[in-house]
Design an enzyme around this catalytic site. Structure first.
Site, short mmCIF file in Angstrom:
data_model
loop_
_atom_site.label_atom_id
_atom_site.label_comp_id
_atom_site.label_asym_id
_atom_site.label_seq_id
_atom_site.Cartn_x
_atom_site.Cartn_y
_atom_site.Cartn_z
N GLY A 303 23.94 68.50 28.90
CA GLY A 303 24.83 68.78 27.78
C GLY A 303 24.83 67.61 26.81
N GLU A 304 25.96 67.40 26.15
CA GLU A 304 26.14 66.30 25.19
C GLU A 304 25.27 66.44 23.95
OE1 GLU A 304 25.38 62.53 27.05
OE2 GLU A 304 26.82 62.85 28.68
N GLY A 305 24.51 67.53 23.81
CA GLY A 305 23.54 67.62 22.72
C GLY A 305 22.24 66.92 23.03
#
Length: 336
Positions: A303-305
């Site tokens: 996640g987190e980009g």
């Protein structure tokens, strides 16, 4: 940038009248691509990416000079159902890590030369447990959409949206099921690494949410089953469309947010590409539903980009070749 809407009706109206790519820029970029010093099609998808990007930026010979990565964080009441391997407190702890530059997304943003911003949305007030009540009120949903919209820098020329929120793979699974059909078993995955019992709780939570709420409308599905950070990502992607800023989608949660825009308008995601295929089990199914082919498949599930930020370099390479290569005429090379 203040969001130009104050109600969900306003947001719908904005998204019903979408900006389109510049046809003349596409034609110019296509013509230029045909004259570059390479065999036709030799750069594969890089050629298509460059032409796509040129169309949205309105420039047949564009450059990427101001990419922006935005991380949105939110807490989820569905955590009360035991759907995560980590406690909700980790969300705020990771936001602090982002702010201090210690997370993977900080390093990947820096490597890509991207500005990175972090927005924490009411972490002290989790969304409601969607097995018991709608996750958000209409006012809360509008506020989250506004946060996402306002976070986008109009001067950016590429956008990545990422997220942090313990429990949000459960919300994303429920949202995907509401948007595209199916049950909890079709969409729920391991997320943060839950065991079999945890996965069973996720499946049950998704099914309970689907049974409780009327989610035929995409924004109502987002309100009842989503999270503030998921809504903020959708708001940011909508703002990017208004400003003709191309977007690289991240993983499963980001794709679920994008799914709302896809359902609001059949061309709602034309300004986006999928950055990567994550290990969250249903991500491929979700990308198929969105009609997106990922640029990378590296087994990421952070996640987190992070996957989308890594894919910035792919798009930068495409644009560097398209805009920087010589044509046959410029190089004095015969194309016969």
């Amino acid at each position: 940038m203040t969001a130009p809407f104050t109600t969900l009706a306003d947001f719908r109206a904005i998204f019903a009248d979408l900006t389109a790519p510049d046809a003349s820029a596409i034609a110019g970029a296509t013509d230029r691509n045909g004259q570059l010093t390479k065999p036709q099609g030799a750069l594969g998808r890089l050629e298509d990416l460059a032409i796509w990007y040129a169309g949205w930026r309105g420039n047949p010979r564009p450059a990427i000079t101001a990419p922006q990565v935005i991380i949105f964080a939110g807490n989820h009441g569905i955590c009360a159902q035991g759907v995560s391997a980590f406690p909700p407190e980790v969300t705020a702890q990771m936001v602090a890590n982002f702010d201090h530059g210690g997370a993977a997304i900080n390093q990947l943003s820096k490597a890509a030369g991207a500005r990175m911003d972090v927005h924490a949305l009411s972490l002290e007030t989790p969304t409601a447990d969607f097995t018991q009540a709608p996750a958000m009120t209409e006012a809360e949903l509008v506020s989250a959409l506004q946060t996402g919209w306002s976070a986008v820098d109009p001067a950016a020329d590429l956008l990545v949206t990422g997220e942090m929120g313990i429990g949000n793979t459960t919300s994303a699974a429920a949202l995907a099921a509401a948007l595209f059909g199916g049950t909890g078993a079709d969409w729920a995955g391991r997320g943060t690494g839950v065991d079999d019992a945890g996965l069973a709780r996720k499946v049950a939570a998704v099914d309970a949410g689907l049974a409780l709420h009327d989610v035929a409308d995409p924004l109502e599905a987002l309100r009842c089953l989503g999270g503030r950070e998921i809504a903020a990502m959708a708001g940011a992607m909508a703002a990017a469309r208004a400003h003709r800023i191309p977007v690289i989608l991240d993983g499963f949660i980001c794709a679920a947010a994008a799914g709302v825009l896809h359902k609001l308008h059949p061309a709602g995601l034309d300004h986006t590409v999928a950055g990567h295929l994550s290990l969250e089990g249903a991500h491929q199914t979700l990308l198929d539903a969105l009609g997106k082919q990922p640029l990378l498949s590296l087994g990421l599930r952070l996640g987190e980009g992070s996957g989308a930020a890594l894919a910035i370099t792919i798009l930068q390479g495409a644009i560097a070749c398209h805009s920087g290569m010589a044509t046959f005429a410029e190089a004095g090379v015969s194309d016969a």
